[in-house]
Write a protein that holds these residues in place. Structure first.
Motif, PDB file in Angstrom:
ATOM      1  N   ALA A  70       0.827  -1.194   0.000  1.00 29.11           N
ATOM      2  CA  ALA A  70       0.000   0.000   0.000  1.00 29.11           C
ATOM      3  C   ALA A  70       0.861   1.243   0.000  1.00 29.11           C
ATOM      4  CB  ALA A  70      -0.873  -0.020   1.231  1.00 29.11           C
ATOM      5  N   PHE A  71       0.209   2.343  -0.298  1.00 27.62           N
ATOM      6  CA  PHE A  71       0.869   3.618  -0.085  1.00 27.62           C
ATOM      7  C   PHE A  71       0.564   4.012   1.354  1.00 27.62           C
ATOM      8  CE2 PHE A  71       0.894   3.092  -4.538  1.00 27.62           C
ATOM      9  CZ  PHE A  71       2.098   3.660  -4.927  1.00 27.62           C
ATOM     10  N   LEU A  72       1.389   3.486   2.238  1.00 30.91           N
ATOM     11  CA  LEU A  72       1.126   3.645   3.666  1.00 30.91           C
ATOM     12  C   LEU A  72       1.150   5.114   4.076  1.00 30.91           C
ATOM     13  CD1 LEU A  72       3.398   0.709   4.907  1.00 30.91           C
ATOM     14  CD2 LEU A  72       0.909   0.697   4.713  1.00 30.91           C
TER      15      LEU A  72
ATOM     16  N   ASN B  81      -4.574  10.255   5.351  1.00 37.39           N
ATOM     17  CA  ASN B  81      -5.318  11.054   4.370  1.00 37.39           C
ATOM     18  C   ASN B  81      -6.563  10.312   3.876  1.00 37.39           C
ATOM     19  OD1 ASN B  81      -3.396  13.038   4.658  1.00 37.39           O
ATOM     20  ND2 ASN B  81      -2.142  12.268   2.957  1.00 37.39           N
ATOM     21  N   TYR B  82      -6.490   8.983   3.827  1.00 39.31           N
ATOM     22  CA  TYR B  82      -7.679   8.207   3.458  1.00 39.31           C
ATOM     23  C   TYR B  82      -8.801   8.500   4.450  1.00 39.31           C
ATOM     24  CZ  TYR B  82      -4.566   4.998   0.794  1.00 39.31           C
ATOM     25  OH  TYR B  82      -3.657   4.438  -0.055  1.00 39.31           O
ATOM     26  N   ALA B  83      -8.456   8.442   5.715  1.00 38.80           N
ATOM     27  CA  ALA B  83      -9.471   8.638   6.759  1.00 38.80           C
ATOM     28  C   ALA B  83     -10.008  10.068   6.682  1.00 38.80           C
ATOM     29  CB  ALA B  83      -8.876   8.352   8.129  1.00 38.80           C
TER      30      ALA B  83
ATOM     31  N   PHE C 195      -6.194   7.749 -10.337  1.00 44.75           N
ATOM     32  CA  PHE C 195      -4.941   7.077  -9.970  1.00 44.75           C
ATOM     33  C   PHE C 195      -5.198   6.240  -8.709  1.00 44.75           C
ATOM     34  CE2 PHE C 195      -3.857  11.146 -11.945  1.00 44.75           C
ATOM     35  CZ  PHE C 195      -3.024  10.755 -12.999  1.00 44.75           C
ATOM     36  N   CYS C 196      -6.138   5.327  -8.828  1.00 44.08           N
ATOM     37  CA  CYS C 196      -6.641   4.642  -7.626  1.00 44.08           C
ATOM     38  C   CYS C 196      -5.756   3.480  -7.166  1.00 44.08           C
ATOM     39  CB  CYS C 196      -8.053   4.142  -7.868  1.00 44.08           C
ATOM     40  SG  CYS C 196      -8.143   2.865  -9.150  1.00 44.08           S
ATOM     41  N   TYR C 197      -4.837   2.986  -8.051  1.00 44.62           N
ATOM     42  CA  TYR C 197      -3.988   1.846  -7.698  1.00 44.62           C
ATOM     43  C   TYR C 197      -4.873   0.708  -7.163  1.00 44.62           C
ATOM     44  CZ  TYR C 197       0.011  -0.693  -5.647  1.00 44.62           C
ATOM     45  OH  TYR C 197       0.924  -1.645  -5.293  1.00 44.62           O
TER      46      TYR C 197
ATOM     47  N   GLY D 198      -6.964   2.317  -2.466  1.00 45.56           N
ATOM     48  CA  GLY D 198      -6.782   2.919  -1.139  1.00 45.56           C
ATOM     49  C   GLY D 198      -7.824   3.993  -0.826  1.00 45.56           C
ATOM     50  N   PHE D 199      -7.902   5.011  -1.664  1.00 43.72           N
ATOM     51  CA  PHE D 199      -8.901   6.063  -1.417  1.00 43.72           C
ATOM     52  C   PHE D 199     -10.304   5.546  -1.701  1.00 43.72           C
ATOM     53  CE2 PHE D 199      -5.363   9.150  -1.624  1.00 43.72           C
ATOM     54  CZ  PHE D 199      -5.724   9.998  -0.580  1.00 43.72           C
ATOM     55  N   ALA D 200     -10.473   4.877  -2.859  1.00 44.14           N
ATOM     56  CA  ALA D 200     -11.820   4.463  -3.286  1.00 44.14           C
ATOM     57  C   ALA D 200     -12.540   3.667  -2.191  1.00 44.14           C
ATOM     58  CB  ALA D 200     -11.727   3.638  -4.569  1.00 44.14           C
TER      59      ALA D 200
ATOM     60  N   GLU E 173     -10.157   1.040 -16.389  1.00 45.87           N
ATOM     61  CA  GLU E 173      -8.757   1.039 -16.822  1.00 45.87           C
ATOM     62  C   GLU E 173      -8.608   2.089 -17.915  1.00 45.87           C
ATOM     63  OE1 GLU E 173      -7.464  -2.766 -18.303  1.00 45.87           O
ATOM     64  OE2 GLU E 173      -5.676  -1.886 -19.193  1.00 45.87           O
ATOM     65  N   ALA E 174      -7.855   3.145 -17.620  1.00 49.66           N
ATOM     66  CA  ALA E 174      -7.718   4.231 -18.605  1.00 49.66           C
ATOM     67  C   ALA E 174      -6.543   5.124 -18.246  1.00 49.66           C
ATOM     68  CB  ALA E 174      -8.990   5.066 -18.627  1.00 49.66           C
ATOM     69  N   ASN E 175      -6.119   5.882 -19.239  1.00 52.14           N
ATOM     70  CA  ASN E 175      -5.170   6.950 -18.978  1.00 52.14           C
ATOM     71  C   ASN E 175      -5.957   8.096 -18.330  1.00 52.14           C
ATOM     72  OD1 ASN E 175      -3.861   9.523 -19.408  1.00 52.14           O
ATOM     73  ND2 ASN E 175      -2.410   8.413 -20.677  1.00 52.14           N
ATOM     74  N   ALA E 176      -5.527   8.506 -17.171  1.00 50.99           N
ATOM     75  CA  ALA E 176      -6.298   9.477 -16.388  1.00 50.99           C
ATOM     76  C   ALA E 176      -6.506  10.791 -17.146  1.00 50.99           C
ATOM     77  CB  ALA E 176      -5.596   9.746 -15.069  1.00 50.99           C
ATOM     78  N   PHE E 177      -5.495  11.237 -17.859  1.00 51.35           N
ATOM     79  CA  PHE E 177      -5.616  12.513 -18.566  1.00 51.35           C
ATOM     80  C   PHE E 177      -6.717  12.427 -19.633  1.00 51.35           C
ATOM     81  CE2 PHE E 177      -1.450  12.822 -16.685  1.00 51.35           C
ATOM     82  CZ  PHE E 177      -1.367  14.152 -16.304  1.00 51.35           C
ATOM     83  N   ASP E 178      -6.694  11.326 -20.390  1.00 46.81           N
ATOM     84  CA  ASP E 178      -7.716  11.146 -21.441  1.00 46.81           C
ATOM     85  C   ASP E 178      -9.099  11.016 -20.822  1.00 46.81           C
ATOM     86  OD1 ASP E 178      -5.597  11.109 -23.146  1.00 46.81           O
ATOM     87  OD2 ASP E 178      -5.581   8.909 -23.409  1.00 46.81           O
TER      88      ASP E 178
ATOM     89  N   LEU F 128      -7.341  13.126  -6.526  1.00 49.30           N
ATOM     90  CA  LEU F 128      -6.239  13.045  -7.490  1.00 49.30           C
ATOM     91  C   LEU F 128      -4.994  12.599  -6.738  1.00 49.30           C
ATOM     92  CD1 LEU F 128      -6.671  16.522  -9.261  1.00 49.30           C
ATOM     93  CD2 LEU F 128      -7.445  14.287 -10.122  1.00 49.30           C
ATOM     94  N   ASP F 129      -4.450  11.457  -7.096  1.00 47.97           N
ATOM     95  CA  ASP F 129      -3.231  10.992  -6.418  1.00 47.97           C
ATOM     96  C   ASP F 129      -2.270  10.395  -7.446  1.00 47.97           C
ATOM     97  OD1 ASP F 129      -1.364  10.259  -4.522  1.00 47.97           O
ATOM     98  OD2 ASP F 129      -2.453   8.460  -3.892  1.00 47.97           O
ATOM     99  N   PRO F 130      -1.736  11.256  -8.313  1.00 47.68           N
ATOM    100  CA  PRO F 130      -0.882  10.752  -9.398  1.00 47.68           C
ATOM    101  C   PRO F 130       0.485  10.293  -8.899  1.00 47.68           C
ATOM    102  CG  PRO F 130      -0.906  13.152  -9.403  1.00 47.68           C
ATOM    103  CD  PRO F 130      -1.886  12.714  -8.342  1.00 47.68           C
ATOM    104  N   PRO F 131       1.209   9.540  -9.726  1.00 54.85           N
ATOM    105  CA  PRO F 131       2.602   9.220  -9.376  1.00 54.85           C
ATOM    106  C   PRO F 131       3.422  10.505  -9.411  1.00 54.85           C
ATOM    107  CG  PRO F 131       2.110   8.552 -11.642  1.00 54.85           C
ATOM    108  CD  PRO F 131       0.819   9.013 -11.048  1.00 54.85           C
TER     109      PRO F 131
HETATM  110  N1  SAH Z   1      -4.010   6.487  -4.820  1.00 53.92           N
HETATM  111  C1  SAH Z   1      -3.271   5.271  -4.728  1.00 53.92           C
HETATM  112  C2  SAH Z   1      -1.818   5.421  -5.116  1.00 53.92           C
HETATM  113  C3  SAH Z   1      -1.584   5.920  -6.517  1.00 53.92           C
HETATM  114  S1  SAH Z   1      -0.003   5.560  -7.121  1.00 53.92           S
HETATM  115  C4  SAH Z   1      -3.357   4.734  -3.306  1.00 53.92           C
HETATM  116  O1  SAH Z   1      -3.680   5.480  -2.401  1.00 53.92           O
HETATM  117  O2  SAH Z   1      -3.090   3.552  -3.111  1.00 53.92           O
HETATM  118  C5  SAH Z   1      -0.112   6.094  -8.759  1.00 53.92           C
HETATM  119  C6  SAH Z   1      -0.963   5.228  -9.654  1.00 53.92           C
HETATM  120  O3  SAH Z   1      -1.069   5.907 -10.892  1.00 53.92           O
HETATM  121  C7  SAH Z   1      -0.399   3.841 -10.010  1.00 53.92           C
HETATM  122  O4  SAH Z   1      -1.354   2.889  -9.642  1.00 53.92           O
HETATM  123  C8  SAH Z   1      -0.230   3.871 -11.530  1.00 53.92           C
HETATM  124  O5  SAH Z   1      -0.625   2.646 -12.130  1.00 53.92           O
HETATM  125  C9  SAH Z   1      -1.174   4.963 -11.921  1.00 53.92           C
HETATM  126  N2  SAH Z   1      -0.886   5.694 -13.170  1.00 53.92           N
HETATM  127  C10 SAH Z   1       0.296   6.188 -13.603  1.00 53.92           C
HETATM  128  N3  SAH Z   1       0.136   6.898 -14.720  1.00 53.92           N
HETATM  129  C11 SAH Z   1      -1.192   6.872 -15.015  1.00 53.92           C
HETATM  130  C12 SAH Z   1      -2.002   7.446 -16.046  1.00 53.92           C
HETATM  131  N4  SAH Z   1      -1.475   8.219 -16.998  1.00 53.92           N
HETATM  132  N5  SAH Z   1      -3.332   7.229 -16.018  1.00 53.92           N
HETATM  133  C13 SAH Z   1      -3.887   6.474 -15.047  1.00 53.92           C
HETATM  134  N6  SAH Z   1      -3.176   5.915 -14.046  1.00 53.92           N
HETATM  135  C14 SAH Z   1      -1.847   6.107 -14.031  1.00 53.92           C
END
Ligand code: SAH
Length: 405
Positions: free
Chosen positions: A217-219, A224-226, A240-242, A245-247, A285-290, A307-310
């Motif tokens: 997990a993203f410990l 922040n989840y809570a 960017f739900c991985y 965790g948040f969902a 399953e998608a690219n978040a920006f699109d 929003l929790d991007p890498p």
């Molecule tokens: N919110 C998550 C952690 C996110 S980590 C949690 O709390 O557990 C970042 C996630 O972004 C990864 O799962 C990775 O697969 C995803 N990711 C990276 N680039 C992405 C993109 N362009 N579109 C959608 N997801 C992407």
């Protein structure tokens, strides 16, 4: 033979005035360019640090390969490294006993912030995951002491070592696969397990230490989840739900939750996690920006968006591009939030400061003519302590804000 430092029997490393100033300022790293001499010092050993005039400055762990040549471990001469390591592990564990609540998954050791530079240990219920990121932490005698102390104190069912091949290369360490760290007396104990279920804030998650798709997990987001769950309502989108965790936390208070990620294996675990908690969540399953663009164009609206991007800024060099990426995400999310909606906007790039990130979110709000009121300005969970004077230990930003119009 390496020369010995005056105050101890440790091999001596002499550093420049600039390096010494850095230590005086409270930092614990000295870069290779500030090493004046390290003659004959073996890779990954404990060394006595002196300034150019020979004054003793403390004890450090030395790397012969990394740009960070020196990581301080004590302002004093350390004659018994094993004892110091044991004390540090105990200290890290007691600190968690004081600050960690509502979970059996947390970071037990956070490198510099726990005065064990180069070592990361995470706990997932009864399993431990260990990462040795430097020559010194990878050295057999050091690993032995640390592993024994962790086993003695936390009694894990198993300890898995997670290896990052890129880091081993940077540290000029021979390649090694990830795997379980073997016990000394295998026979008396039950076979080791590599999967478990851990719980944070009452939400349950699958964890696989080694097999197949590695989970974890993203410990650092646990608190922040809570917090997000406290404000979340209505229809929610976790971008960017991985593994959810948040969902999964949003599902406690929202009527409908959608999680978006580009990684199918992550979404598969997310789905198993939803099932484990009896939650009905839509995974896309998608690219978040699109997806954000398409959904915004299609007129989708939400009451809560996370929003929790890498980390977009992996180095200072691509900071500008990274900031544009963060802005774009925030803009699109803000367009889709209903009045009174909640934005949870995270950024884990160390190179973006908290003030800079707030500016990005603020700029986005201005561009789409919306007012945002910050209800919480958050960072990483307390088991990822921020060591003052070591700015690199502070990296996570999490802004929770109400959209007012
Ligand atoms: N919110 C998550 C952690 C996110 S980590 C949690 O709390 O557990 C970042 C996630 O972004 C990864 O799962 C990775 O697969 C995803 N990711 C990276 N680039 C992405 C993109 N362009 N579109 C959608 N997801 C992407």
């Amino acid at each position: 033979m390496p020369s010995k430092s005056a105050a101890s029997s440790l091999p001596a490393v002499k550093i420049s005035r600039r390096g010494a100033k850095r230590l005086q300022d409270g930092h614990v790293w000295v870069y290779r360019s500030d090493i004046v001499s390290a003659d004959g010092v073996a890779p990954g050993t404990a060394v006595g640090i002196t300034d150019e005039r020979g004054k003793f400055l403390g004890t450090a762990l030395y790397s012969s390969a990394s740009q960070i040549a020196i990581r301080m471990i004590s302002p004093h001469p350390v004659e018994d490294l094993g004892r110091l390591l044991r004390e540090r592990v105990q200290g890290a564990i007691s600190y968690r006993e004081r600050v960690v609540r509502d979970t059996d998954a947390y970071r037990v050791i956070f490198s510099e912030a726990d005065f064990l530079p180069g070592l990361i240990v995470d706990r997932y219920n009864d399993l431990l995951s260990l990462q040795a990121l430097t020559q010194a932490m990878d050295a057999e005698p050091v690993r032995k002491v640390i592993v024994a102390e962790l086993r003695g104190r936390l009694k894990p069912a198993a300890i898995a070592e997670r290896v990052d091949p890129r880091i081993r290369e940077l540290e000029q360490l021979p390649p090694r696969p990830s795997g379980l760290i073997q016990r000394d007396m295998q026979d008396e104990i039950q076979p080791e397990r590599t999967s478990t279920i851990f719980t944070m804030n009452g939400v349950r998650f699958h964890y696989e230490a080694l097999e197949g798709q590695k989970t974890g997990a993203f410990l650092d987001q646990r608190e922040n989840y809570a917090a997000a769950a406290r404000y979340a309502q209505g229809e929610a989108l976790d971008v960017f739900c991985y593994q959810g965790g948040f969902a999964l936390h949003l599902a406690q208070s929202c009527s409908k939750v959608t999680g978006v990620d580009s990684s199918r294996p992550a979404l598969e675990v997310a789905d198993r996690n939803a099932e484990l908690n009896g939650r009905d969540i839509e995974w896309v399953e998608a690219n978040a920006f699109d997806l954000l663009r398409d959904y915004a164009d299609a007129g989708h609206r939400y009451d809560t968006i996370v929003l929790d991007p890498p980390a977009f800024a992996k180095s200072k060099a691509n900071l500008e591009t990274a900031l544009r990426g963060y802005k774009e995400l925030n803009l699109r999310a803000l367009k889709m939030l209903r009045p009174g909606g909640i934005l949870v906007s995270c950024c884990c790039s160390y190179h973006v400061s908290p003030a800079q990130y707030r500016e990005v979110v603020g700029d986005s709000a201005r561009d789409v003519h919306r007012n945002l009121r910050i209800v919480e300005n958050r960072g990483q969970a307390k088991d990822h302590p921020i060591l003052l004077n070591v700015p690199e230990t502070e990296y996570l930003k999490c802004i929770i804000a109400y959209v007012s119009n």
